[in-house]
Design a protein around this motif. Structure first.
Motif, PDB file in Angstrom:
ATOM      1  N   THR A  41      -2.881  15.898   7.288  1.00  0.00           N
ATOM      2  CA  THR A  41      -2.944  16.705   6.070  1.00  0.00           C
ATOM      3  C   THR A  41      -1.907  16.216   5.061  1.00  0.00           C
ATOM      4  O   THR A  41      -0.724  16.065   5.402  1.00  0.00           O
ATOM      5  CB  THR A  41      -2.673  18.181   6.409  1.00  0.00           C
ATOM      6  OG1 THR A  41      -3.597  18.619   7.407  1.00  0.00           O
ATOM      7  CG2 THR A  41      -2.822  19.041   5.164  1.00  0.00           C
ATOM      8  N   TRP A  42      -2.334  15.961   3.819  1.00  0.00           N
ATOM      9  CA  TRP A  42      -1.412  15.466   2.788  1.00  0.00           C
ATOM     10  C   TRP A  42      -0.262  16.446   2.597  1.00  0.00           C
ATOM     11  O   TRP A  42      -0.454  17.649   2.448  1.00  0.00           O
ATOM     12  CB  TRP A  42      -2.136  15.268   1.469  1.00  0.00           C
ATOM     13  CG  TRP A  42      -3.132  14.153   1.472  1.00  0.00           C
ATOM     14  CD1 TRP A  42      -4.490  14.261   1.392  1.00  0.00           C
ATOM     15  CD2 TRP A  42      -2.854  12.748   1.556  1.00  0.00           C
ATOM     16  NE1 TRP A  42      -5.071  13.017   1.427  1.00  0.00           N
ATOM     17  CE2 TRP A  42      -4.096  12.064   1.518  1.00  0.00           C
ATOM     18  CE3 TRP A  42      -1.683  11.998   1.648  1.00  0.00           C
ATOM     19  CZ2 TRP A  42      -4.192  10.680   1.584  1.00  0.00           C
ATOM     20  CZ3 TRP A  42      -1.771  10.614   1.707  1.00  0.00           C
ATOM     21  CH2 TRP A  42      -3.013   9.968   1.677  1.00  0.00           C
ATOM     22  N   THR A  43       0.947  15.893   2.612  1.00  0.00           N
ATOM     23  CA  THR A  43       2.169  16.693   2.495  1.00  0.00           C
ATOM     24  C   THR A  43       3.141  15.975   1.564  1.00  0.00           C
ATOM     25  O   THR A  43       3.340  14.767   1.690  1.00  0.00           O
ATOM     26  CB  THR A  43       2.823  16.884   3.882  1.00  0.00           C
ATOM     27  OG1 THR A  43       1.837  17.404   4.797  1.00  0.00           O
ATOM     28  CG2 THR A  43       4.001  17.837   3.822  1.00  0.00           C
ATOM     29  N   ALA A  44       3.759  16.692   0.628  1.00  0.00           N
ATOM     30  CA  ALA A  44       4.624  16.048  -0.365  1.00  0.00           C
ATOM     31  C   ALA A  44       5.937  15.550   0.232  1.00  0.00           C
ATOM     32  O   ALA A  44       6.490  14.543  -0.203  1.00  0.00           O
ATOM     33  CB  ALA A  44       4.908  17.025  -1.507  1.00  0.00           C
ATOM     34  N   ASP A  45       6.422  16.231   1.247  1.00  0.00           N
ATOM     35  CA  ASP A  45       7.747  15.948   1.795  1.00  0.00           C
ATOM     36  C   ASP A  45       7.628  15.273   3.160  1.00  0.00           C
ATOM     37  O   ASP A  45       6.926  15.766   4.050  1.00  0.00           O
ATOM     38  CB  ASP A  45       8.545  17.248   1.919  1.00  0.00           C
ATOM     39  CG  ASP A  45       9.927  17.035   2.495  1.00  0.00           C
ATOM     40  OD1 ASP A  45      10.797  16.510   1.782  1.00  0.00           O
ATOM     41  OD2 ASP A  45      10.131  17.384   3.680  1.00  0.00           O
ATOM     42  N   TRP A  46       8.306  14.139   3.361  1.00  0.00           N
ATOM     43  CA  TRP A  46       8.212  13.393   4.621  1.00  0.00           C
ATOM     44  C   TRP A  46       8.727  14.205   5.805  1.00  0.00           C
ATOM     45  O   TRP A  46       8.095  14.243   6.861  1.00  0.00           O
ATOM     46  CB  TRP A  46       8.991  12.079   4.528  1.00  0.00           C
ATOM     47  CG  TRP A  46       9.247  11.449   5.873  1.00  0.00           C
ATOM     48  CD1 TRP A  46      10.439  11.288   6.503  1.00  0.00           C
ATOM     49  CD2 TRP A  46       8.256  10.915   6.782  1.00  0.00           C
ATOM     50  NE1 TRP A  46      10.269  10.700   7.731  1.00  0.00           N
ATOM     51  CE2 TRP A  46       8.948  10.451   7.927  1.00  0.00           C
ATOM     52  CE3 TRP A  46       6.866  10.785   6.731  1.00  0.00           C
ATOM     53  CZ2 TRP A  46       8.293   9.865   9.018  1.00  0.00           C
ATOM     54  CZ3 TRP A  46       6.209  10.201   7.817  1.00  0.00           C
ATOM     55  CH2 TRP A  46       6.916   9.755   8.943  1.00  0.00           C
ATOM     56  N   ILE A  47       9.860  14.843   5.645  1.00  0.00           N
ATOM     57  CA  ILE A  47      10.450  15.560   6.774  1.00  0.00           C
ATOM     58  C   ILE A  47       9.556  16.725   7.189  1.00  0.00           C
ATOM     59  O   ILE A  47       9.372  17.001   8.387  1.00  0.00           O
ATOM     60  CB  ILE A  47      11.874  16.019   6.435  1.00  0.00           C
ATOM     61  CG1 ILE A  47      12.751  14.786   6.185  1.00  0.00           C
ATOM     62  CG2 ILE A  47      12.456  16.886   7.545  1.00  0.00           C
ATOM     63  CD1 ILE A  47      14.110  15.088   5.605  1.00  0.00           C
ATOM     64  N   GLU A  48       8.948  17.388   6.207  1.00  0.00           N
ATOM     65  CA  GLU A  48       8.004  18.464   6.527  1.00  0.00           C
ATOM     66  C   GLU A  48       6.778  17.899   7.256  1.00  0.00           C
ATOM     67  O   GLU A  48       6.324  18.466   8.258  1.00  0.00           O
ATOM     68  CB  GLU A  48       7.565  19.173   5.251  1.00  0.00           C
ATOM     69  CG  GLU A  48       6.568  20.309   5.494  1.00  0.00           C
ATOM     70  CD  GLU A  48       6.045  20.921   4.203  1.00  0.00           C
ATOM     71  OE1 GLU A  48       5.040  21.655   4.271  1.00  0.00           O
ATOM     72  OE2 GLU A  48       6.632  20.660   3.130  1.00  0.00           O
ATOM     73  N   ALA A  82       0.833  -1.207   0.000  1.00  0.00           N
ATOM     74  CA  ALA A  82       0.000   0.000   0.000  1.00  0.00           C
ATOM     75  C   ALA A  82       0.864   1.251   0.000  1.00  0.00           C
ATOM     76  O   ALA A  82       1.474   1.594   1.006  1.00  0.00           O
ATOM     77  CB  ALA A  82      -0.924  -0.004   1.220  1.00  0.00           C
ATOM     78  N   LYS A  83       0.898   1.915  -1.156  1.00  0.00           N
ATOM     79  CA  LYS A  83       1.642   3.162  -1.296  1.00  0.00           C
ATOM     80  C   LYS A  83       0.677   4.290  -1.658  1.00  0.00           C
ATOM     81  O   LYS A  83      -0.411   4.052  -2.156  1.00  0.00           O
ATOM     82  CB  LYS A  83       2.707   3.024  -2.383  1.00  0.00           C
ATOM     83  CG  LYS A  83       3.694   1.864  -2.182  1.00  0.00           C
ATOM     84  CD  LYS A  83       4.590   2.101  -0.990  1.00  0.00           C
ATOM     85  CE  LYS A  83       5.501   0.902  -0.730  1.00  0.00           C
ATOM     86  NZ  LYS A  83       6.418   0.625  -1.846  1.00  0.00           N
ATOM     87  N   SER A  84       1.095   5.507  -1.423  1.00  0.00           N
ATOM     88  CA  SER A  84       0.256   6.664  -1.723  1.00  0.00           C
ATOM     89  C   SER A  84       0.878   7.501  -2.827  1.00  0.00           C
ATOM     90  O   SER A  84       2.095   7.740  -2.823  1.00  0.00           O
ATOM     91  CB  SER A  84       0.089   7.521  -0.464  1.00  0.00           C
ATOM     92  OG  SER A  84      -0.395   8.809  -0.790  1.00  0.00           O
ATOM     93  N   ASP A  85       0.030   7.973  -3.752  1.00  0.00           N
ATOM     94  CA  ASP A  85       0.512   8.905  -4.774  1.00  0.00           C
ATOM     95  C   ASP A  85       0.172  10.354  -4.411  1.00  0.00           C
ATOM     96  O   ASP A  85       0.351  11.270  -5.215  1.00  0.00           O
ATOM     97  CB  ASP A  85      -0.062   8.543  -6.141  1.00  0.00           C
ATOM     98  CG  ASP A  85      -1.584   8.554  -6.171  1.00  0.00           C
ATOM     99  OD1 ASP A  85      -2.200   8.931  -5.147  1.00  0.00           O
ATOM    100  OD2 ASP A  85      -2.166   8.194  -7.205  1.00  0.00           O
ATOM    101  N   LYS A  86      -0.324  10.559  -3.197  1.00  0.00           N
ATOM    102  CA  LYS A  86      -0.661  11.914  -2.736  1.00  0.00           C
ATOM    103  C   LYS A  86       0.356  12.452  -1.741  1.00  0.00           C
ATOM    104  O   LYS A  86       0.210  13.554  -1.231  1.00  0.00           O
ATOM    105  CB  LYS A  86      -2.051  11.931  -2.095  1.00  0.00           C
ATOM    106  CG  LYS A  86      -3.172  11.616  -3.054  1.00  0.00           C
ATOM    107  CD  LYS A  86      -4.519  11.865  -2.423  1.00  0.00           C
ATOM    108  CE  LYS A  86      -4.752  13.329  -2.158  1.00  0.00           C
ATOM    109  NZ  LYS A  86      -6.129  13.615  -1.670  1.00  0.00           N
ATOM    110  N   GLY A  87       1.350  11.619  -1.409  1.00  0.00           N
ATOM    111  CA  GLY A  87       2.329  12.040  -0.434  1.00  0.00           C
ATOM    112  C   GLY A  87       2.087  11.397   0.913  1.00  0.00           C
ATOM    113  O   GLY A  87       1.579  10.277   1.007  1.00  0.00           O
ATOM    114  N   TYR A  88       2.410  12.134   1.951  1.00  0.00           N
ATOM    115  CA  TYR A  88       2.348  11.620   3.317  1.00  0.00           C
ATOM    116  C   TYR A  88       1.118  12.194   4.018  1.00  0.00           C
ATOM    117  O   TYR A  88       0.866  13.395   3.962  1.00  0.00           O
ATOM    118  CB  TYR A  88       3.618  12.002   4.074  1.00  0.00           C
ATOM    119  CG  TYR A  88       4.869  11.473   3.398  1.00  0.00           C
ATOM    120  CD1 TYR A  88       5.350  10.203   3.680  1.00  0.00           C
ATOM    121  CD2 TYR A  88       5.548  12.244   2.446  1.00  0.00           C
ATOM    122  CE1 TYR A  88       6.477   9.700   3.043  1.00  0.00           C
ATOM    123  CE2 TYR A  88       6.679  11.759   1.802  1.00  0.00           C
ATOM    124  CZ  TYR A  88       7.135  10.480   2.106  1.00  0.00           C
ATOM    125  OH  TYR A  88       8.238   9.992   1.463  1.00  0.00           O
TER     126      TYR A  88
END
Length: 305
Positions: free
Chosen positions: A189-196, A167-173
């Protein structure tokens, strides 16, 4: 601690909270027997007397049972009460909370269903979430008979790796909805960057809650310094948003009567796979678990914990 017509697919993170809520209110138990006219008539008369009990109402209609033989308390921890409902069809596991609305259980149900859809590790299938007429909420799900131990650590590591890989996401984290870890709100909240995402919605949010509640400025300031310097800690790490249980401690890990691992009571979101081990200090993970996990893990783990 411890929710099926439009299936919630773990590979479709675009599902909205509104669609999810509709899904949870309508999902029937898979049909196990044909209903006779006599049974249908009997159900109508029963339902007239059960209009104020949505749990029994669901079990005796969409749950395909014609009789509830008994209920018994099976604990539930410090947040929710839990009961087993025995019927002439199958047993059901029911959790209730007298103070919190259905949003908490909706988040749990969506997480359970997302993990269930990976067809990897066993989780209880959620059936129904709703409000109680006296206030509070409930969730009805599959009852899984637990074995006598927490199961094999190697099997748990292997199955968890399968789930992360599936199960992977194409919307980010993030996740479809905000949910809870225990009864504490968890922002997804969907966020593109993991560290953010991790800095703002995990560490940062927890620091804000702790500061508000306890007024400990020293801890808050140390946490903020960590957030400012966190990015180099992930140098060399393979970062990819995969489905996490999110609250994987010993109380949420068991095994069924066949000895296969079972995980429950999730706080799901899509995150870096190694965040799953954040509670390893109270999960009892050992060498067998980690060896099996990284042997079949979701990516090339050049960066190990």
């Amino acid at each position: 601690m411890a929710a099926n017509v439009a299936l919630l697919s773990a590979s479709s993170p675009s599902t909205s909270a509104a669609v999810a809520s509709s899904f949870l209110s309508r999902r029937p138990l898979p049909r196990c027997c044909a209903a006779s006219p006599r049974r249908a008539s009997s159900r109508l008369s029963i339902m007239a007397a059960l209009g104020d009990d949505p749990i029994k109402e669901w079990i005796l209609t969409e749950g395909k049972a014609t009789q509830i033989k008994g209920t018994r308390s099976i604990g539930g921890g410090c947040i929710n009460a839990a009961q087993r409902y025995d019927t002439d069809a199958v047993p059901f596991f029911v959790k209730t909370n007298s103070r919190i609305g259905p949003e908490m259980f909706e988040g749990e149900a969506l997480g359970l269903k997302a993990m269930y859809d990976t067809k990897s590790i066993r989780v209880p299938l959620p059936y129904k979430v709703g409000s109680l007429p006296t206030g509070g909420s409930f969730i009805i799900m599959e009852f899984i008979e637990f074995g006598r131990s927490r199961g094999d650590q190697s099997a748990l590591g292997r199955k968890l790796a399968e789930m992360h890989k599936s199960a992977k996401s194409d919307k980010g984290y993030g996740f479809h909805v905000d949910n809870t870890i225990g009864s504490t709100p968890q922002i997804n909240t969907w966020t593109a960057d993991w560290i953010e995402f991790y800095s703002k919605h995990r560490l940062g949010y927890q620091l804000e809650l702790a500061s508000r509640r306890y007024g400990d400025s020293a801890i808050y300031e140390k946490g903020q310094r960590l957030i400012k310097n966190i990015r180099p800690l992930f140098d060399g790490a393979v970062l990819e948003p995969c489905l996490l249980h999110g609250d994987l401690w010993s109380g949420n890990i068991s095994s069924d009567t066949k000895g296969d691992p079972v995980i429950l009571d999730p706080a799901c979101y899509y995150g870096h796979n190694e965040a799953e081990f954040g509670m390893s200090w109270c999960a009892g993970f050992g060498g067998d678990f980690y060896n099996a996990y990284f042997q079949g893990g979701p990516m090339d783990h050049s960066h190990k914990i």
